[in-house]
Design a protein around this motif. Structure first.
Motif, mmCIF file in Angstrom:
data_model
loop_
_atom_site.group_PDB
_atom_site.id
_atom_site.type_symbol
_atom_site.label_atom_id
_atom_site.label_comp_id
_atom_site.label_asym_id
_atom_site.label_seq_id
_atom_site.Cartn_x
_atom_site.Cartn_y
_atom_site.Cartn_z
ATOM 1 N N GLY A 133 7.693 5.041 -59.213
ATOM 2 C CA GLY A 133 7.636 4.441 -57.876
ATOM 3 C C GLY A 133 8.997 3.966 -57.416
ATOM 4 N N PRO A 134 9.437 2.734 -57.727
ATOM 5 C CA PRO A 134 8.643 1.690 -58.367
ATOM 6 C C PRO A 134 7.479 1.241 -57.492
ATOM 7 C CG PRO A 134 10.646 0.773 -57.458
ATOM 8 C CD PRO A 134 10.752 2.259 -57.280
ATOM 9 N N SER A 135 6.457 0.695 -58.156
ATOM 10 C CA SER A 135 5.274 0.260 -57.440
ATOM 11 C C SER A 135 4.875 -1.137 -57.896
ATOM 12 C CB SER A 135 4.114 1.244 -57.659
ATOM 13 O OG SER A 135 3.764 1.286 -59.030
ATOM 14 N N PHE A 136 4.057 -1.777 -57.085
ATOM 15 C CA PHE A 136 3.632 -3.147 -57.357
ATOM 16 C C PHE A 136 2.125 -3.251 -57.183
ATOM 17 C CE2 PHE A 136 2.203 -6.946 -55.046
ATOM 18 C CZ PHE A 136 2.428 -7.924 -55.995
ATOM 19 N N THR A 137 1.490 -3.950 -58.103
ATOM 20 C CA THR A 137 0.075 -4.281 -57.979
ATOM 21 C C THR A 137 -0.086 -5.763 -58.265
ATOM 22 O OG1 THR A 137 -0.636 -2.078 -58.700
ATOM 23 C CG2 THR A 137 -2.261 -3.843 -58.801
ATOM 24 N N GLY A 138 -0.744 -6.460 -57.375
ATOM 25 C CA GLY A 138 -0.940 -7.882 -57.570
ATOM 26 C C GLY A 138 -2.341 -8.305 -57.199
ATOM 27 N N ASP A 139 -2.824 -9.368 -57.834
ATOM 28 C CA ASP A 139 -4.121 -9.921 -57.479
ATOM 29 C C ASP A 139 -4.104 -11.429 -57.682
ATOM 30 O OD1 ASP A 139 -5.079 -10.602 -60.239
ATOM 31 O OD2 ASP A 139 -5.051 -8.436 -60.503
ATOM 32 N N ALA A 140 -5.016 -12.097 -57.043
ATOM 33 C CA ALA A 140 -5.108 -13.549 -57.146
ATOM 34 C C ALA A 140 -6.542 -13.986 -56.960
ATOM 35 C CB ALA A 140 -4.210 -14.236 -56.112
ATOM 36 N N THR A 141 -6.916 -15.032 -57.678
ATOM 37 C CA THR A 141 -8.239 -15.636 -57.559
ATOM 38 C C THR A 141 -8.077 -17.131 -57.356
ATOM 39 O OG1 THR A 141 -9.171 -13.997 -59.087
ATOM 40 C CG2 THR A 141 -10.480 -15.961 -58.662
ATOM 41 N N VAL A 142 -8.803 -17.665 -56.406
ATOM 42 C CA VAL A 142 -8.833 -19.117 -56.204
ATOM 43 C C VAL A 142 -10.255 -19.595 -56.466
ATOM 44 C CG1 VAL A 142 -6.925 -19.166 -54.570
ATOM 45 C CG2 VAL A 142 -9.248 -18.813 -53.725
ATOM 46 N N GLY A 143 -10.373 -20.810 -56.995
ATOM 47 C CA GLY A 143 -11.685 -21.333 -57.321
ATOM 48 C C GLY A 143 -11.801 -22.816 -57.034
ATOM 49 N N HIS A 144 -13.026 -23.226 -56.668
ATOM 50 C CA HIS A 144 -13.295 -24.638 -56.406
ATOM 51 C C HIS A 144 -14.791 -24.899 -56.560
ATOM 52 C CE1 HIS A 144 -12.803 -28.661 -54.765
ATOM 53 N NE2 HIS A 144 -13.783 -28.415 -53.906
ATOM 54 N N ASP A 145 -15.130 -25.811 -57.469
ATOM 55 C CA ASP A 145 -16.529 -26.189 -57.697
ATOM 56 C C ASP A 145 -17.427 -24.982 -57.953
ATOM 57 O OD1 ASP A 145 -15.941 -28.844 -57.444
ATOM 58 O OD2 ASP A 145 -16.525 -28.978 -55.333
ATOM 59 N N GLY A 146 -16.937 -24.011 -58.727
ATOM 60 C CA GLY A 146 -17.730 -22.838 -59.075
ATOM 61 C C GLY A 146 -17.590 -21.670 -58.125
ATOM 62 N N PHE A 147 -17.101 -21.901 -56.909
ATOM 63 C CA PHE A 147 -16.928 -20.816 -55.949
ATOM 64 C C PHE A 147 -15.612 -20.088 -56.225
ATOM 65 C CE2 PHE A 147 -19.847 -23.655 -53.763
ATOM 66 C CZ PHE A 147 -20.781 -22.762 -53.269
ATOM 67 N N LEU A 148 -15.648 -18.765 -56.155
ATOM 68 C CA LEU A 148 -14.486 -17.933 -56.442
ATOM 69 C C LEU A 148 -14.240 -16.969 -55.292
ATOM 70 C CD1 LEU A 148 -15.434 -16.966 -60.118
ATOM 71 C CD2 LEU A 148 -13.721 -18.661 -59.453
ATOM 72 N N ALA A 149 -12.976 -16.709 -55.008
ATOM 73 C CA ALA A 149 -12.595 -15.700 -54.023
ATOM 74 C C ALA A 149 -11.303 -15.055 -54.509
ATOM 75 C CB ALA A 149 -12.392 -16.310 -52.639
ATOM 76 N N GLY A 150 -11.240 -13.722 -54.422
ATOM 77 C CA GLY A 150 -10.059 -13.030 -54.915
ATOM 78 C C GLY A 150 -9.757 -11.773 -54.130
ATOM 79 N N ALA A 151 -8.537 -11.308 -54.283
ATOM 80 C CA ALA A 151 -8.106 -10.080 -53.614
ATOM 81 C C ALA A 151 -7.064 -9.383 -54.471
ATOM 82 C CB ALA A 151 -7.538 -10.383 -52.229
ATOM 83 N N GLU A 152 -6.969 -8.070 -54.286
ATOM 84 C CA GLU A 152 -6.001 -7.238 -55.007
ATOM 85 C C GLU A 152 -5.327 -6.301 -54.019
ATOM 86 O OE1 GLU A 152 -6.160 -4.340 -58.909
ATOM 87 O OE2 GLU A 152 -7.565 -3.958 -57.250
ATOM 88 N N VAL A 153 -4.039 -6.030 -54.243
ATOM 89 C CA VAL A 153 -3.314 -5.113 -53.373
ATOM 90 C C VAL A 153 -2.306 -4.324 -54.207
ATOM 91 C CG1 VAL A 153 -1.525 -6.806 -52.788
ATOM 92 C CG2 VAL A 153 -1.979 -4.911 -51.227
ATOM 93 N N GLY A 154 -2.153 -3.046 -53.872
ATOM 94 C CA GLY A 154 -1.143 -2.199 -54.485
ATOM 95 C C GLY A 154 -0.151 -1.752 -53.432
ATOM 96 N N TYR A 155 1.144 -1.674 -53.796
ATOM 97 C CA TYR A 155 2.181 -1.377 -52.804
ATOM 98 C C TYR A 155 3.210 -0.426 -53.402
ATOM 99 C CZ TYR A 155 5.682 -2.206 -49.154
ATOM 100 O OH TYR A 155 6.583 -2.052 -48.132
#
Length: 283
Positions: A133-155
């Motif tokens: 590439g070079p190439s990049f892949t990243g992801d993140a998860t946030v959490g609060h009181d059991g609730f989770l939300a996440g996303a992933e992206v490749g570039y």
């Protein structure tokens, strides 16, 4: 406690229904030992459905005081892998690793940089392919009181374009969890749940719909029963009629035997079934 990383937002269900836990390879062997100086050795071997055998030898040394770990592996595909990890050296929750692979027969090389960051409310990861590439892949998860939300992206750095993206939401507590994921550029949708009914019984289900290739929803349900502290049984079936059963027994401390069978209930008279076992040693 940090939330789980993005691929594990639905990890409880995936772990319960995962194929590797049903011991369906014709034969699988794993041996783990640890030398007095702290070097851990792992030998793995697995026979494939085409009657070929794959395996590898891995050695890992970890210095807990400095957070430095070195892993080297050599597989039957003649691939030499090296990984260097540095955990919490710069700031709490930060981990970096460099992974390389080399194929001597063709001279093919690969090198990747991984960065992990964990805090009580966020779990973020970034991976850089340094040679391709070079190439990049990243992801993140946030959490609060059991609730989770996440996303992933490749570039794609050179092409200047996004190559992939995914998203997921979930809710997780010790007794049960549920998640909805959208992967493959938001084209593959999955909804899953996991329930620890009691200390001995676990149950889960997963529904998947591919918006690009299928109009029907595939469904998979499974359960696990802990017979005692040394034995457990698992069963699952999917909407295609494939039923799987497995049994895991601890023969003695450090020795585990797994047995598995997969039956195509729509083709009972045909040779479409699988039987396998696994043996694991940990000394």
């Amino acid at each position: 406690m940090a939330p789980v990383d993005f691929p594990n937002i639905a990890g409880s269900t995936n772990g319960l229904l995962g194929r590797d836990f049903f011991h369906l390879s014709p034969a699988a062997l794993e041996i783990k030992t640890k030398a007095p100086n702290g070097v851990a050795f792992t030998v793995r071997g697995k026979s494939q459905d085409d009657k070929s055998i794959s395996g590898g030898l891995e050695a890992k040394y970890a210095d807990k005081a400095s957070g430095l770990a070195l892993t080297q592996a050599w597989s039957t595909a003649n691939v030499v892998d090296t990984k260097i990890e540095l955990d919490e050296a710069l700031t709490p929750g930060l981990k970096t690793e460099v992974s390389t692979s080399f194929l001597p027969t063709s001279g093919t090389k690969a090198a990747k940089l991984g960065i992990y960051f964990r805090q009580p409310s966020i779990n973020a990861r970034a991976f850089f392919d340094l040679l391709k590439g070079p190439s990049f892949t990243g992801d993140a998860t946030v959490g609060h009181d059991g609730f989770l939300a996440g996303a992933e992206v490749g570039y794609d750095v050179l092409g200047g374009r996004i190559t992939k993206y995914s998203a997921a939401i979930g809710y997780s507590v010790p007794v049960y969890s549920a998640a909805i994921t959208a992967t493959n550029n938001l084209s593959l949708f999955s909804a899953s749940y996991y329930h620890k009914v009691n200390p001995a019984v676990e149950a889960g289900a997963k529904a998947t719909w591919n918006s690009k290739s299928a109009s029907q929803v595939s469904l998979e349900v499974g359960t696990k029963y802990a017979i005692d502290s040394n034995a457990s049984a698992k069963a699952k079936i999917n909407s295609a009629g494939i039923a799987s059963l497995s049994y895991l027994q601890t023969l003695r401390p450090g020795v585990k035997l797994g047995l598995g069978i997969s039956v195509d209930t729509q083709r009972l008279q045909e040779p479409a079934h699988k039987l396998g076992f696994s043996l694991a040693f940990d000394a």
